[in-house]
Scaffold this active site. Structure first.
Site, mmCIF file in Angstrom:
data_model
loop_
_atom_site.group_PDB
_atom_site.id
_atom_site.type_symbol
_atom_site.label_atom_id
_atom_site.label_comp_id
_atom_site.label_asym_id
_atom_site.label_seq_id
_atom_site.Cartn_x
_atom_site.Cartn_y
_atom_site.Cartn_z
ATOM 1 N N GLY A 16 69.420 20.988 -45.691
ATOM 2 C CA GLY A 16 68.924 19.868 -44.877
ATOM 3 C C GLY A 16 67.728 19.198 -45.539
ATOM 4 N N GLY A 17 67.717 19.198 -46.876
ATOM 5 C CA GLY A 17 66.571 18.645 -47.612
ATOM 6 C C GLY A 17 66.623 17.134 -47.760
ATOM 7 N N GLY A 20 63.540 14.481 -42.990
ATOM 8 C CA GLY A 20 62.575 15.198 -42.149
ATOM 9 C C GLY A 20 61.735 16.229 -42.893
ATOM 10 N N LEU A 21 61.574 17.370 -42.250
ATOM 11 C CA LEU A 21 60.696 18.412 -42.798
ATOM 12 C C LEU A 21 61.253 18.988 -44.091
ATOM 13 N N ARG A 41 75.097 17.158 -44.966
ATOM 14 C CA ARG A 41 76.450 16.643 -44.779
ATOM 15 C C ARG A 41 76.576 15.188 -45.208
ATOM 16 N N ARG A 68 77.877 25.451 -42.295
ATOM 17 C CA ARG A 68 78.750 26.245 -41.418
ATOM 18 C C ARG A 68 79.931 26.828 -42.190
ATOM 19 N N TYR A 148 59.664 29.039 -29.980
ATOM 20 C CA TYR A 148 60.281 29.689 -28.810
ATOM 21 C C TYR A 148 61.214 30.843 -29.186
ATOM 22 N N GLY A 190 55.344 23.994 -34.629
ATOM 23 C CA GLY A 190 55.230 23.313 -33.331
ATOM 24 C C GLY A 190 55.856 21.936 -33.494
ATOM 25 N N PRO A 191 55.428 20.947 -32.706
ATOM 26 C CA PRO A 191 56.031 19.612 -32.811
ATOM 27 C C PRO A 191 55.580 18.835 -34.050
HETATM 28 C C1 HXC Z 1 75.111 17.924 -24.565
HETATM 29 C C2 HXC Z 1 76.084 17.693 -26.660
HETATM 30 C C3 HXC Z 1 75.058 16.803 -27.070
HETATM 31 C C4 HXC Z 1 74.025 16.495 -26.114
HETATM 32 C C5 HXC Z 1 76.458 17.033 -28.701
HETATM 33 N N1 HXC Z 1 76.917 17.784 -27.712
HETATM 34 N N2 HXC Z 1 75.315 16.422 -28.347
HETATM 35 N N3 HXC Z 1 76.121 18.248 -25.438
HETATM 36 N N4 HXC Z 1 74.090 17.082 -24.892
HETATM 37 N N5 HXC Z 1 73.021 15.680 -26.426
HETATM 38 C C6 HXC Z 1 78.156 18.573 -27.698
HETATM 39 C C7 HXC Z 1 79.372 17.664 -27.827
HETATM 40 O O1 HXC Z 1 79.726 17.103 -26.574
HETATM 41 C C8 HXC Z 1 80.419 18.635 -28.377
HETATM 42 O O2 HXC Z 1 80.941 19.468 -27.375
HETATM 43 C C9 HXC Z 1 79.595 19.526 -29.278
HETATM 44 O O3 HXC Z 1 78.226 19.428 -28.849
HETATM 45 C C10 HXC Z 1 79.682 19.106 -30.733
HETATM 46 O O4 HXC Z 1 79.272 17.767 -30.840
HETATM 47 P P1 HXC Z 1 79.533 16.903 -32.164
HETATM 48 O O5 HXC Z 1 78.832 15.611 -31.999
HETATM 49 O O6 HXC Z 1 80.994 16.894 -32.482
HETATM 50 O O7 HXC Z 1 78.847 17.849 -33.270
HETATM 51 P P2 HXC Z 1 78.395 17.544 -34.750
HETATM 52 O O8 HXC Z 1 78.905 16.198 -35.195
HETATM 53 O O9 HXC Z 1 78.745 18.735 -35.547
HETATM 54 O O10 HXC Z 1 76.791 17.379 -34.629
HETATM 55 C C11 HXC Z 1 75.992 18.474 -34.374
HETATM 56 C C12 HXC Z 1 74.836 18.131 -33.409
HETATM 57 C C13 HXC Z 1 74.087 16.857 -33.869
HETATM 58 C C14 HXC Z 1 73.939 19.357 -33.326
HETATM 59 C C15 HXC Z 1 75.425 17.857 -32.014
HETATM 60 O O11 HXC Z 1 73.019 16.557 -32.983
HETATM 61 C C16 HXC Z 1 73.536 17.002 -35.266
HETATM 62 O O12 HXC Z 1 74.244 16.708 -36.231
HETATM 63 N N6 HXC Z 1 72.268 17.455 -35.427
HETATM 64 C C17 HXC Z 1 71.648 17.696 -36.740
HETATM 65 C C18 HXC Z 1 70.211 17.339 -36.796
HETATM 66 C C19 HXC Z 1 69.314 17.832 -35.671
HETATM 67 O O13 HXC Z 1 69.821 18.176 -34.590
HETATM 68 N N7 HXC Z 1 68.023 17.773 -35.904
HETATM 69 C C20 HXC Z 1 67.031 18.184 -34.938
HETATM 70 C C21 HXC Z 1 66.490 19.512 -35.257
HETATM 71 S S1 HXC Z 1 64.986 19.630 -34.397
HETATM 72 P P3 HXC Z 1 82.371 19.159 -26.672
HETATM 73 O O14 HXC Z 1 82.578 20.282 -25.719
HETATM 74 O O15 HXC Z 1 82.237 17.823 -25.993
HETATM 75 O O16 HXC Z 1 83.405 19.128 -27.772
HETATM 76 C C22 HXC Z 1 64.687 21.186 -33.886
HETATM 77 C C23 HXC Z 1 63.261 21.308 -33.372
HETATM 78 C C24 HXC Z 1 63.003 22.073 -32.142
HETATM 79 O O17 HXC Z 1 65.491 22.062 -33.942
HETATM 80 C C25 HXC Z 1 61.584 22.026 -31.657
HETATM 81 C C26 HXC Z 1 60.967 20.666 -31.530
HETATM 82 C C27 HXC Z 1 59.591 20.587 -31.046
HETATM 83 P P1 NAP Z 2 66.196 16.730 -39.235
HETATM 84 O O1 NAP Z 2 65.619 15.688 -40.108
HETATM 85 O O2 NAP Z 2 67.271 16.361 -38.289
HETATM 86 O O3 NAP Z 2 66.671 17.891 -40.196
HETATM 87 C C1 NAP Z 2 67.860 18.594 -40.088
HETATM 88 C C2 NAP Z 2 68.562 18.548 -41.434
HETATM 89 O O4 NAP Z 2 69.633 19.474 -41.402
HETATM 90 C C3 NAP Z 2 69.138 17.184 -41.761
HETATM 91 O O5 NAP Z 2 68.788 16.800 -43.074
HETATM 92 C C4 NAP Z 2 70.658 17.376 -41.650
HETATM 93 O O6 NAP Z 2 71.311 16.584 -42.631
HETATM 94 C C5 NAP Z 2 70.782 18.871 -41.961
HETATM 95 N N1 NAP Z 2 71.954 19.474 -41.333
HETATM 96 C C6 NAP Z 2 72.283 19.496 -40.024
HETATM 97 N N2 NAP Z 2 73.445 20.133 -39.832
HETATM 98 C C7 NAP Z 2 73.850 20.541 -41.062
HETATM 99 C C8 NAP Z 2 74.977 21.261 -41.522
HETATM 100 N N3 NAP Z 2 75.918 21.683 -40.683
HETATM 101 N N4 NAP Z 2 75.081 21.517 -42.854
HETATM 102 C C9 NAP Z 2 74.131 21.078 -43.718
HETATM 103 N N5 NAP Z 2 73.039 20.393 -43.333
HETATM 104 C C10 NAP Z 2 72.910 20.129 -42.020
HETATM 105 O O7 NAP Z 2 65.078 17.465 -38.333
HETATM 106 P P2 NAP Z 2 63.694 18.175 -38.718
HETATM 107 O O8 NAP Z 2 62.778 17.930 -37.598
HETATM 108 O O9 NAP Z 2 63.279 17.831 -40.099
HETATM 109 O O10 NAP Z 2 64.100 19.728 -38.653
HETATM 110 C C11 NAP Z 2 64.018 20.566 -39.794
HETATM 111 C C12 NAP Z 2 63.877 22.013 -39.370
HETATM 112 O O11 NAP Z 2 62.662 22.211 -38.679
HETATM 113 C C13 NAP Z 2 64.972 22.511 -38.447
HETATM 114 O O12 NAP Z 2 65.281 23.844 -38.765
HETATM 115 C C14 NAP Z 2 64.329 22.447 -37.088
HETATM 116 O O13 NAP Z 2 64.918 23.336 -36.160
HETATM 117 C C15 NAP Z 2 62.918 22.872 -37.462
HETATM 118 N N6 NAP Z 2 61.892 22.502 -36.492
HETATM 119 C C16 NAP Z 2 61.516 21.209 -36.363
HETATM 120 C C17 NAP Z 2 60.506 20.895 -35.470
HETATM 121 C C18 NAP Z 2 60.031 19.484 -35.294
HETATM 122 O O14 NAP Z 2 59.187 19.257 -34.431
HETATM 123 N N7 NAP Z 2 60.480 18.525 -36.085
HETATM 124 C C19 NAP Z 2 59.922 21.903 -34.691
HETATM 125 C C20 NAP Z 2 60.359 23.208 -34.842
HETATM 126 C C21 NAP Z 2 61.340 23.504 -35.763
HETATM 127 P P3 NAP Z 2 72.813 16.012 -42.405
HETATM 128 O O15 NAP Z 2 72.830 15.378 -41.061
HETATM 129 O O16 NAP Z 2 72.998 15.078 -43.555
HETATM 130 O O17 NAP Z 2 73.727 17.190 -42.516
#
Ligand code: HXC
Ligand code: NAP
Length: 283
Positions: A16-17, A20-21, A41, A68, A148, A190-191
């Protein structure tokens, strides 16, 4: 704190480079002399990231790979070793997350986040560890978890379960693989405002203001602060740090489960509507 050549000659894979982070960490590693491999991806995102990372003069390559997919991760690790000659460090940063009331989660919603965070981290860590063991070389792993991992948190159940698993993976392997010279640590941020996290976990500006006001320091983290910590943990200066989770959150976790307070912010029905609107808007 770190000498400018702290990571010279090290090859680091950041999952995920491309954003973001992960990208911020990769930037700092490169300025400290590391050669960088990033994966994700989205090809366009990766290509843009390679361009900006290349400005630091070290070798940079990207690999389109979904963490995955166990076999694809294995092929990627093999290819990195071919391209760079070795692989010294892994940062498990790729993740997925979203807000959802847990009674409304679908099984696939739960599975999707656990697959990316927990299975993805296992896939990358095992392939990385095997190549270290087979080649007789030491290694360093950092996994990005959350504050958490111990408390859990409302409204991010799949992430809380998966990140707690990643922490267990970290401490388990820190002991098991120490004889091979492989260190595993984690960072609990944290955030930190990033597009990926904010688009999924900050409904609007008003929510963000409230969130910030609750923070004991009244501010969010700077990506550079996290990148500095990660650089130290990968460097040889941290050679005796193993199995540790370092929290970097300005003290916010002392309040308890990160999003628990939202349960008392508004009626449940309104909360569900808010989360559904976020889902409909997409990230
Ligand atoms: C409820 C949801 C949903 C939502 C997706 N789903 N988004 N359900 N609320 N907002 C459900 C869908 O309905 C589907 O289930 C299943 O999840 C898969 O959804 P897809 O969109 O097909 O999945 P995919 O394309 O693989 O995308 C994965 C993802 C997406 C996790 C849903 O958000 C993503 O690509 N995220 C990557 C980046 C990311 O999330 N970054 C943030 C990290 S921050 P059904 O049953 O309908 O098939 C972090 C920090 C925490 O972790 C702390 C912060 C302070
Ligand atoms: P982000 O930019 O959404 O980073 C997530 C990265 O993961 C993206 O570059 C995404 O790229 C990649 N990714 C997601 N699904 C993947 C998959 N299946 N295979 C390969 N790559 C995948 O969010 P971020 O805030 O920088 O988060 C980075 C890390 O910090 C995460 O582990 C998150 O849980 C953690 N974190 C963040 C915060 C915060 O406040 N930001 C707080 C606590 C922890 P693609 O979409 O191109 O795949």
């Amino acid at each position: 704190m770190l000498a400018e050549d702290s990571l010279k000659n090290k090859v680091v894979l950041v999952t995920g480079g491309g954003s973001g982070l992960g990208l911020s960490m990769a930037q700092r590693f490169a300025t400290l002399g590391a050669d960088i491999a990033i994966c994700g991806r989205n090809k366009d995102k990766l290509q843009d990231a390679v361009k900006s990372l290349s400005a630091h003069g070290t070798s940079v390559r990207s690999y389109q790979c979904d963490v995955r997919e166990y076999d694809d991760v294995g092929k990627m690790v093999e290819q990195i070793v071919k391209d760079f000659g070795k692989l010294d460090s892994l940062v498990n940063n790729a993740a997925g997350n979203f807000f959802c009331t847990s009674e409304d989660l679908t099984p696939n919603g739960f599975k999707t986040v656990v697959d990316i965070v927990l299975h993805g981290t296992f896939n990358c860590t095992q392939h990385f560890g095997k190549q270290c063991i087979d080649s007789g070389r030491p290694g360093a792993v950092i996994s990005i978890v959350t504050t958490y991992i111990n408390t859990g948190s409302a409204f991010v159940l799949p992430s809380a379960c998966a990140k707690a698993g990643v922490q267990a993976l970290t401490t388990s392997l820190a002991y098991e693989w120490a004889p091979y010279g492989i260190r595993l640590n984690s960072i609990a941020p944290g955030p930190f405002p990033t597009k990926g996290a904010w688009s999924r976990l900050m409904p609007d500006g008003d929510f963000e203001e409230k969130f910030k006001k609750r923070h004991p320091m009244g501010r969010f983290g700077e990506p550079e602060e996290l990148a500095e910590l990660a650089s130290f943990l990968l460097s040889d200066s941290a050679a005796y740090i193993n199995g540790e989770c370092v929290t970097i959150d300005g003290g916010q976790q002392l309040e308890g489960g990160q999003f628990n307070f939202i349960a008392r912010m508004m009626p449940r029905k309104q909360l569900k509507q808010l989360f559904q609107a976020m889902k409909a808007k997409g990230a």
